[in-house]
Design an enzyme around this catalytic site. Structure first.
Site, PDB file in Angstrom:
ATOM      1  N   HIS A   1       0.822  -1.208   0.000  1.00  0.00           N
ATOM      2  CA  HIS A   1       0.000   0.000   0.000  1.00  0.00           C
ATOM      3  C   HIS A   1       0.859   1.262   0.000  1.00  0.00           C
ATOM      4  CE1 HIS A   1      -2.146   3.155   2.412  1.00  0.00           C
ATOM      5  NE2 HIS A   1      -3.015   2.975   1.441  1.00  0.00           N
TER       6      HIS A   1
ATOM      7  N   GLU B   1       1.917   1.842  -3.389  1.00  0.00           N
ATOM      8  CA  GLU B   1       0.795   2.389  -4.176  1.00  0.00           C
ATOM      9  C   GLU B   1       0.765   3.915  -4.056  1.00  0.00           C
ATOM     10  OE1 GLU B   1      -3.241   1.535  -2.679  1.00  0.00           O
ATOM     11  OE2 GLU B   1      -3.468   3.607  -3.288  1.00  0.00           O
ATOM     12  N   HIS B   2       0.939   4.423  -2.850  1.00  0.00           N
ATOM     13  CA  HIS B   2       0.988   5.879  -2.678  1.00  0.00           C
ATOM     14  C   HIS B   2       2.161   6.477  -3.441  1.00  0.00           C
ATOM     15  CE1 HIS B   2      -1.718   7.083   0.838  1.00  0.00           C
ATOM     16  NE2 HIS B   2      -2.062   5.854   0.538  1.00  0.00           N
TER      17      HIS B   2
ATOM     18  N   GLU C   1      -3.808   8.192   7.260  1.00  0.00           N
ATOM     19  CA  GLU C   1      -4.850   7.348   6.659  1.00  0.00           C
ATOM     20  C   GLU C   1      -5.210   6.209   7.622  1.00  0.00           C
ATOM     21  OE1 GLU C   1      -3.787   5.613   2.893  1.00  0.00           O
ATOM     22  OE2 GLU C   1      -5.631   4.451   2.765  1.00  0.00           O
TER      23      GLU C   1
END
Lengths: 450, 446
Positions: free
Chosen positions: A73, A76-77, A153
């Site tokens: 993840h 992904e950012h 997040e």
């Protein structure tokens, strides 16, 4: 709308129903593979001048190295921080100026990037995705700020919500060995330790055309897409040493476990009970379909068993549901959940919901129920075609996780072939109290009283 | 797990929900054209005829939503929206829902402050069976006591479930503070005190008062000819009364410059701001719309996202929107951050907005935003038949002409940097209302 929908499970097949088959041809879905191993699926829909372009990498949080939860993840950012050819912000600016939208998501099994834009821009989108498939820059100076964003997040999505905290602990308890037990976003202490090198190493290993699927749905033609794909993705070299996708397997589950969270923000208690069951990819023939049907006849719509029995007849539940996550690459989960009406005890509700399973195990289900579920599933496949972006998402998910276009095409038939005995059989085989994990979300006072 | 900001807690409000339909424009190149049809009984509707997928989708709305609820019956509109698929005509709840399944009809109803809306989706080849059922739901809902009791109990249980949630308490407080005694300041879903007051007669009376042809707006999309669409519309709506019986709702005077705090030991502090908005018929509307998108629009490029998220890593994202209700407008901005950084985040947001007011937008950013607003309509609004149908209804509710798209495109193109700066000076130099929900930053001083 006050009732639960089917979720992911109805969201994929394209073959139209027996009802509508005479009047409408199925959409002409095409699939081809480039020399470098990249798979491409094209779902034409000429209704509006829009196209959705999705890149699915067959890698997710369950593929992370031990100790690096969250790296899929985090990467992904970082993928939005640009390449030499398309520096940070270029993609976002281009999509914005077109009035389009773009985003990405990571799950345990896949990492996906997508844009919805006018068809003229498809080539540009493909060029940018092809470029960042092997050439992401990851400037060292952005790493810390992006890690902070991910921590915020995590706080927002998980830590700030009692449901989020419980769900995370539930999964960690449900899976004793398989990495599905780790949160996709990562454990906070491991996110804090993620480095640029961790992200880069994950990227170099897995981001390659021979580990990717591109799905394009909307106002485009196959030949155009093929040409564009050849000239963009076609130039990206495959990685020679792509690891075989084998995750740690779950041992047989022999214990029942309980996870409890009490929180002062909770006023009405709730529970979730889950089992590890086969997914479509890992199931013996017919079992996944039977589990899908079982979940639907328990909780899809107002005629479903749980709604009728617990909400309408007994009036003891605010909600009661069942769901089956059959799209998982490895094992799947089947869950029951519910919340009691104020004044009703959680124990009574939990017992009443499980009594519905016992009833099915003992007495089976009727052909009428199956027919109703089948009709709904098939109707939903027609309604799904109304939104090309949803078509792209559904097809991408299933194809990236190992199913084929043919299997998806035949899905309504395999669902229609599910027998009452098969539903009874999967309920008896998999939904046993002895190996269930149960999660309780409780008000603070209730915990203190125990 | 999304890389771009899609904050869960965007401007924590009951009312100030972004109304995406209200703010986007259709570019001239769009291939889908709305057309107006008039049914044999004289009902006007907008439609798009399309045979690609064998379905028919209908959206409709009547004026008169939760703002019509009497003070002692808050939640009436919302309760009714849960009951229109619970039996109609001679079909009780169970029979009605079995029939829905048999004829392949999907129904949805909802109420917001200003309107009562519905949507229906059917397989084209089952239109003959589905349409009468839709007509029954619209014309002759039964409101049987068991169904009313069950849906009311579900709504009340939802209220109980939220009763200890500081976020929900904050939302109620925020609306009350902004709107005062105006109906918009009241909870749309009602309260534990008001919901039990709503009788079957009250629901029938509301249905009778609101379901009327004068304020009906219809959008229809799909595999159906204009003639057949006209007949379908008459079948569903032709029997309704001509004129509604609506209470007038006054213009809301929002209160700005307030500071509210909800102290609660949360892992993040949520920050909510409300600034004055601009009404759609005001000359400043388009500059204000551009301004809102520039500072707080979608994606990573908005000024606030660049400053708060990308440069400083203070938050998962900042969001904002201009809200245009029938009788109120506001610009809302929201984010959340770890409590120790809350003051810094508020400061960065204030400084960023002041900077835009002082310097105006950069020309290239202005052009990007204008192109986004013009191009976003087909992408967001024409993606599916339900979104098209809703867009057509939204446009009619706002009294916009069927070809308004081109005019809007021109008006957005005409927005200048000086106009945007002027609006920014007007709006962002005023004190907003501010609400923080999170741990008390200074507990020892208490």
């Amino acid at each position: 709308m006050h009732r639960s929908a089917l979720g992911l499970l109805t969201g994929f097949a394209f073959v139209v129903s027996a009802v509508a088959q005479e009047t409408v041809p199925a959409p002409a879905i095409s699939q081809f593979t480039l020399d470098n191993g990249l798979e491409v699926v094209v779902i034409p829909d000429p209704r509006a001048p829009i196209v959705t372009h999705m890149v699915w990498y067959r890698v997710g949080a369950a593929d992370e190295p031990p100790g690096q939860s969250g790296v899929a993840h985090f990467l992904e950012h970082l993928m939005f921080r640009g390449t030499e050819a398309y520096p940070a912000g270029v993609l976002a600016r281009m999509v914005s100026e077109l009035g389009g939208n773009m985003n990405a998501f990571t799950s345990a099994d896949v990492t996906t990037y997508f844009q919805t834009v006018p068809p003229d821009a498809l080539g540009e989108m493909m060029a940018i995705e092809a470029d960042r498939m092997r050439n992401v820059a990851l400037p060292p100076e952005v790493i810390d700020a992006e890690r902070s964003v991910v921590m915020e997040e995590r706080r927002q999505v998980i830590e700030s919500r009692p449901e989020g905290v419980l769900a995370e602990a539930f999964a960690a308890t449900q899976f004793q060995n398989h990495p599905y037990g780790s949160p996709v976003i990562g454990w906070a202490h491991e996110i804090a330790a993620l480095s640029r090198e961790d992200a880069l190493s994950f990227y170099n290993q897995y981001y390659a055309p021979n580990n990717a699927l591109v799905v394009i749905a909307g106002d485009v033609e196959l030949d155009t897409v093929r040409e564009l794909a050849e000239s963009t993705y076609g130039a990206v070299p495959p990685v020679p040493d792509l690891p075989e996708r084998v995750r740690p397997e779950e041992p047989p589950q022999e214990t029942s476990r309980t996870v409890t969270l009490s929180d002062p923000r909770v006023a009405l208690p709730g529970f979730t009970r889950g089992w590890v069951v086969p997914s479509y990819r890992t199931a013996e023939t017919g079992e996944a379909e039977a589990l899908d049907v079982l979940a639907a006849l328990l909780s899809d719509g107002t005629r479903s068993r749980l709604y009728q029995e617990l909400v309408v007849e007994q009036g003891i539940a605010v909600r009661a549901g069942a769901s089956y996550g059959g799209s998982a690459y490895d094992v799947a989960t089947f869950t029951l959940s519910g919340a009691p009406r104020p004044g009703t005890s959680l124990d009574d509700l939990e017992a009443a919901i499980y009594a519905e399973i016992e009833d099915i195990i003992a007495n089976g289900v009727t052909q009428e129920e199956l027919d109703r579920v089948t009709t709904r599933f098939i109707r939903d496949t027609v309604f799904l075609r109304d939104d090309p972006a949803n078509m792209a998402r559904s097809y991408g998910l299933w194809l990236a996780n190992g199913r084929t276009i043919e299997e998806l095409a035949n899905w309504p038939q395999t669902i229609a072939a599910v027998t009452p005995e098969a539903v009874q059989d999967v309920a008896a085989r998999y939904l046993r109290p002895e190996n269930a994990v149960t999660g309780y979300l409780l008000p603070e006072a209730q915990e203190q009283a125990q | 797990m999304i890389a771009l900001p899609r904050p869960l807690r965007q401007a924590l409000t009951l009312l100030l929900v972004p109304l995406a339909v209200a703010a986007l424009v259709l570019p001239a190149q769009a291939q889908i054209k709305f057309r107006e049809i008039t049914s044999p009984k004289g009902i006007t509707a907008w439609m798009v005829e399309d045979y690609t997928v064998p379905i028919i989708t209908l959206a409709f709305a009547f004026e008169g939503g939760a703002a019509q609820d009497p003070d002692d019956q808050l939640g009436r509109a919302n309760l009714m929206s849960s009951l229109l698929d619970e039996g109609a005509g001679d079909l009780g709840s169970e029979a009605f829902q079995i029939r829905l399944d048999e004829v392949g009809l999907e129904l949805g109803f909802s109420a917001d402050q200003d309107t009562f809306s519905g949507s229906a989706r059917m397989l084209a080849d089952q239109r003959g069976e589905a349409a009468p059922l839709l007509a029954l739901a619209v014309n002759a809902p039964r409101f049987d006591q068991p169904a009313v009791d069950r849906m009311r109990a579900q709504i009340m249980a939802g209220l109980v479930a939220r009763s200890e949630d500081p976020g929900y308490a904050a939302r109620l407080m925020w609306n009350k503070a902004l709107f005062g005694d105006h109906p918009y300041g009241r909870p749309e879903e009602g309260t534990l005190e008001t919901l039990p007051n709503i009788s079957l007669q009250d629901l029938k009376a509301y249905h009778h008062a609101v379901f009327a042809r004068d304020t009906l707006k219809v959008g229809i999309v799909g595999a159906i000819s204009p003639d057949a669409a006209g007949a379908l519309i008459d079948q569903v709506f032709g029997g309704l009364a001509e004129t509604p019986e609506l209470k007038p709702v006054l213009q809301a005077e929002l209160s700005f410059g307030q500071e509210l705090a909800v102290d609660y030991p949360l892992p993040q502090t949520s920050i909510n701001m409300a600034f004055p908005g601009v009404a759609e018929d005001h000359p400043d509307f388009f500059p204000a719309r551009v301004l809102t998108e520039l500072v707080a629009g979608r994606g990573l490029l908005s000024t606030l996202n660049v400053e708060v998220r990308e440069k400083r890593g203070l938050s998962y994202g900042v969001s904002g929107s201009m809200v245009n209700l029938e009788h109120a407008e506001a610009i809302t901005i929201g984010t959340s951050t770890s409590p120790a950084q809350a003051d810094e985040a508020v400061e960065v947001i204030r400084a960023t907005l002041s900077g835009v007011a002082e310097n105006g937008p950069q020309q290239d950013e202005l052009e990007r935003i204008k192109r986004y607003l013009i191009g976003a309509f087909p992408i967001n609004q024409l993606r599916s038949s339900i979104s098209i149908a809703r867009a057509m209804v939204g446009q009619q509710l706002r009294d916009l002409p069927i070809d308004y798209i081109e005019e809007r495109t021109e008006r957005i193109e005409a927005v200048s940097a000086a106009e945007v700066q002027a609006v920014a000076q007007e709006i962002f130099t005023a004190e907003p209302s501010l609400m923080l929900v999170g741990p008390d930053p200074d507990p020892e001083q208490e």
